[in-house]
Design a protein around this motif. Structure first.
Motif, PDB file in Angstrom:
ATOM      1  N   MET A   1       0.840  -1.177   0.000  1.00 52.94           N
ATOM      2  CA  MET A   1       0.000   0.000   0.000  1.00 52.94           C
ATOM      3  C   MET A   1       0.883   1.238   0.000  1.00 52.94           C
ATOM      4  O   MET A   1       1.943   1.255   0.628  1.00 52.94           O
ATOM      5  CB  MET A   1      -0.905   0.010   1.228  1.00 52.94           C
ATOM      6  N   ILE A   2       0.433   2.243  -0.703  1.00 51.84           N
ATOM      7  CA  ILE A   2       1.158   3.516  -0.753  1.00 51.84           C
ATOM      8  C   ILE A   2       0.211   4.618  -0.292  1.00 51.84           C
ATOM      9  O   ILE A   2      -0.934   4.696  -0.737  1.00 51.84           O
ATOM     10  CB  ILE A   2       1.674   3.815  -2.174  1.00 51.84           C
ATOM     11  N   ARG A   3       0.715   5.477   0.600  1.00 51.25           N
ATOM     12  CA  ARG A   3      -0.019   6.668   1.057  1.00 51.25           C
ATOM     13  C   ARG A   3       0.634   7.885   0.442  1.00 51.25           C
ATOM     14  O   ARG A   3       1.831   8.117   0.616  1.00 51.25           O
ATOM     15  CB  ARG A   3       0.062   6.807   2.576  1.00 51.25           C
ATOM     16  N   GLU A   4      -0.159   8.691  -0.228  1.00 47.36           N
ATOM     17  CA  GLU A   4       0.352   9.932  -0.810  1.00 47.36           C
ATOM     18  C   GLU A   4       0.325  11.011   0.267  1.00 47.36           C
ATOM     19  O   GLU A   4      -0.729  11.306   0.831  1.00 47.36           O
ATOM     20  CB  GLU A   4      -0.471  10.352  -2.023  1.00 47.36           C
ATOM     21  N   VAL A   5       1.490  11.576   0.547  1.00 48.66           N
ATOM     22  CA  VAL A   5       1.629  12.566   1.613  1.00 48.66           C
ATOM     23  C   VAL A   5       2.446  13.745   1.117  1.00 48.66           C
ATOM     24  O   VAL A   5       3.051  13.701   0.058  1.00 48.66           O
ATOM     25  CB  VAL A   5       2.319  11.963   2.864  1.00 48.66           C
ATOM     26  N   ILE A   6       2.479  14.767   1.922  1.00 44.65           N
ATOM     27  CA  ILE A   6       3.453  15.844   1.752  1.00 44.65           C
ATOM     28  C   ILE A   6       4.481  15.602   2.842  1.00 44.65           C
ATOM     29  O   ILE A   6       4.153  15.597   4.030  1.00 44.65           O
ATOM     30  CB  ILE A   6       2.812  17.242   1.898  1.00 44.65           C
ATOM     31  N   LEU A   7       5.716  15.369   2.430  1.00 42.55           N
ATOM     32  CA  LEU A   7       6.783  15.057   3.375  1.00 42.55           C
ATOM     33  C   LEU A   7       7.556  16.329   3.696  1.00 42.55           C
ATOM     34  O   LEU A   7       7.939  17.068   2.787  1.00 42.55           O
ATOM     35  CB  LEU A   7       7.720  14.021   2.758  1.00 42.55           C
ATOM     36  N   THR A   8       7.751  16.599   4.971  1.00 41.41           N
ATOM     37  CA  THR A   8       8.621  17.705   5.358  1.00 41.41           C
ATOM     38  C   THR A   8       9.900  17.122   5.938  1.00 41.41           C
ATOM     39  O   THR A   8       9.875  16.138   6.681  1.00 41.41           O
ATOM     40  CB  THR A   8       7.948  18.659   6.371  1.00 41.41           C
ATOM     41  N   THR A   9      11.016  17.749   5.554  1.00 45.13           N
ATOM     42  CA  THR A   9      12.340  17.365   6.027  1.00 45.13           C
ATOM     43  C   THR A   9      13.121  18.641   6.290  1.00 45.13           C
ATOM     44  O   THR A   9      12.683  19.732   5.912  1.00 45.13           O
ATOM     45  CB  THR A   9      13.087  16.505   4.979  1.00 45.13           C
ATOM     46  N   VAL A  10      14.288  18.506   6.910  1.00 42.02           N
ATOM     47  CA  VAL A  10      15.163  19.660   7.102  1.00 42.02           C
ATOM     48  C   VAL A  10      16.579  19.307   6.674  1.00 42.02           C
ATOM     49  O   VAL A  10      17.019  18.164   6.797  1.00 42.02           O
ATOM     50  CB  VAL A  10      15.174  20.181   8.565  1.00 42.02           C
ATOM     51  N   SER A  11      17.271  20.326   6.194  1.00 40.68           N
ATOM     52  CA  SER A  11      18.667  20.169   5.802  1.00 40.68           C
ATOM     53  C   SER A  11      19.555  20.239   7.043  1.00 40.68           C
ATOM     54  O   SER A  11      19.091  20.556   8.139  1.00 40.68           O
ATOM     55  CB  SER A  11      19.070  21.282   4.829  1.00 40.68           C
ATOM     56  N   SER A  12      20.852  20.001   6.853  1.00 43.39           N
ATOM     57  CA  SER A  12      21.793  20.102   7.974  1.00 43.39           C
ATOM     58  C   SER A  12      21.852  21.529   8.513  1.00 43.39           C
ATOM     59  O   SER A  12      22.185  21.748   9.669  1.00 43.39           O
ATOM     60  CB  SER A  12      23.176  19.622   7.550  1.00 43.39           C
ATOM     61  N   ALA A  13      21.478  22.513   7.671  1.00 43.33           N
ATOM     62  CA  ALA A  13      21.449  23.907   8.103  1.00 43.33           C
ATOM     63  C   ALA A  13      20.105  24.290   8.735  1.00 43.33           C
ATOM     64  O   ALA A  13      19.898  25.443   9.113  1.00 43.33           O
ATOM     65  CB  ALA A  13      21.748  24.823   6.918  1.00 43.33           C
ATOM     66  N   GLY A  14      19.186  23.339   8.818  1.00 46.51           N
ATOM     67  CA  GLY A  14      17.892  23.602   9.429  1.00 46.51           C
ATOM     68  C   GLY A  14      16.847  24.165   8.487  1.00 46.51           C
ATOM     69  O   GLY A  14      15.774  24.569   8.925  1.00 46.51           O
ATOM     70  N   GLU A  15      17.119  24.180   7.168  1.00 47.76           N
ATOM     71  CA  GLU A  15      16.150  24.678   6.185  1.00 47.76           C
ATOM     72  C   GLU A  15      15.089  23.623   5.924  1.00 47.76           C
ATOM     73  O   GLU A  15      15.409  22.477   5.581  1.00 47.76           O
ATOM     74  CB  GLU A  15      16.839  25.001   4.861  1.00 47.76           C
ATOM     75  N   ALA A  16      13.839  24.007   6.052  1.00 47.30           N
ATOM     76  CA  ALA A  16      12.734  23.082   5.801  1.00 47.30           C
ATOM     77  C   ALA A  16      12.523  22.900   4.305  1.00 47.30           C
ATOM     78  O   ALA A  16      12.718  23.822   3.509  1.00 47.30           O
ATOM     79  CB  ALA A  16      11.458  23.599   6.447  1.00 47.30           C
ATOM     80  N   HIS A  17      12.134  21.696   3.939  1.00 48.95           N
ATOM     81  CA  HIS A  17      11.834  21.357   2.548  1.00 48.95           C
ATOM     82  C   HIS A  17      10.558  20.533   2.545  1.00 48.95           C
ATOM     83  O   HIS A  17      10.367  19.655   3.383  1.00 48.95           O
ATOM     84  CB  HIS A  17      12.983  20.547   1.939  1.00 48.95           C
ATOM     85  N   ILE A  18       9.653  20.834   1.612  1.00 52.10           N
ATOM     86  CA  ILE A  18       8.435  20.041   1.488  1.00 52.10           C
ATOM     87  C   ILE A  18       8.368  19.440   0.095  1.00 52.10           C
ATOM     88  O   ILE A  18       8.786  20.058  -0.887  1.00 52.10           O
ATOM     89  CB  ILE A  18       7.157  20.844   1.819  1.00 52.10           C
ATOM     90  N   ALA A  19       7.838  18.218   0.024  1.00 52.92           N
ATOM     91  CA  ALA A  19       7.731  17.525  -1.257  1.00 52.92           C
ATOM     92  C   ALA A  19       6.634  16.470  -1.173  1.00 52.92           C
ATOM     93  O   ALA A  19       6.489  15.806  -0.153  1.00 52.92           O
ATOM     94  CB  ALA A  19       9.059  16.860  -1.605  1.00 52.92           C
ATOM     95  N   PRO A  20       5.876  16.316  -2.264  1.00 55.54           N
ATOM     96  CA  PRO A  20       4.909  15.217  -2.299  1.00 55.54           C
ATOM     97  C   PRO A  20       5.667  13.909  -2.481  1.00 55.54           C
ATOM     98  O   PRO A  20       6.664  13.849  -3.204  1.00 55.54           O
ATOM     99  CB  PRO A  20       4.048  15.543  -3.521  1.00 55.54           C
ATOM    100  N   LEU A  21       5.193  12.864  -1.818  1.00 57.66           N
ATOM    101  CA  LEU A  21       5.881  11.583  -1.900  1.00 57.66           C
ATOM    102  C   LEU A  21       4.922  10.483  -1.482  1.00 57.66           C
ATOM    103  O   LEU A  21       4.071  10.690  -0.612  1.00 57.66           O
ATOM    104  CB  LEU A  21       7.096  11.601  -0.968  1.00 57.66           C
TER     105      LEU A  21
END
Length: 192
Positions: A1-21
């Motif tokens: 099963m796959i759930r379509e989400v918006i994933l939030t992550t952060v870089s080593s510098a603390g910058e947030a990034h969002i992406a559908p996955l």
């Protein structure tokens, strides 16, 4: 099963990034373990490799999915107590995912994660065919470079039926953003 989400992550510098996955269920009867398999290279991959944590944001907002695929990634974020990664402010719910294991792969490494925290923020108010159509179109847009044009044309023709019957203003705008991306990909001829 796959759930379509918006994933939030952060870089080593603390910058947030969002992406559908699409999160892949690790085991059929286990709702606590999910696999994140971002393509290489990507900011999502870099961020997870460094921080080993991500947030799966569950949202029914079509503008966020469409926006992420059309260069509109400035969505409001909210901090999560005890977690370095923020969540989407518009998330109906979220899960904090902690990496437990990594399966290396040149194109799509697989991060097996366990849910370490969950929260619900707003009620889910029901299904909408237009939102489902936008999610499917967003997936098509993310794969324009690998799908035959005829398949894209046929899928869009089918998906537009649900959109035309059930869309509100946000769904119409999300569809417009995605179709602009499709037409830009195919150049002056668009889907003709």
């Amino acid at each position: 099963m796959i759930r379509e989400v918006i994933l939030t992550t952060v870089s080593s510098a603390g910058e947030a990034h969002i992406a559908p996955l699409g999160l892949v269920q690790a085991h059929e009867s286990d709702n606590r373990h999910w696999i994140i398999a971002p393509f290489a290279p990507s900011r999502t991959l870099d961020n997870i490799a460094v921080s080993r944590i991500a947030i799966a944001n569950y949202t029914d907002d079509p503008l966020i999915f469409a926006g992420c695929l059309t260069g509109r990634k400035d969505w409001p974020l909210t901090s999560v107590p005890g977690v370095a990664v923020p969540r989407l402010s518009a998330a109906l719910a979220h899960d904090v995912l902690q990496v437990e294991a990594v399966e290396d792969h040149a194109q799509r490494p697989r991060f097996t994660c366990v849910i370490v925290q969950s929260a619900t923020h707003a009620p889910f108010t029901g299904m909408n065919r237009a939102r489902s159509a936008i999610l499917e179109l967003a997936i098509l847009v993310s794969r324009l470079h690998i799908l035959p044009k005829q398949k894209v044309q046929a899928e869009i023709a089918y998906l537009s039926i649900g959109l035309e019957k059930t869309a509100g203003p946000n769904e119409q705008l999300a569809w417009q953003w995605l179709m602009e991306r499709v037409n830009a990909f195919y150049g002056t001829d668009g889907l003709k």
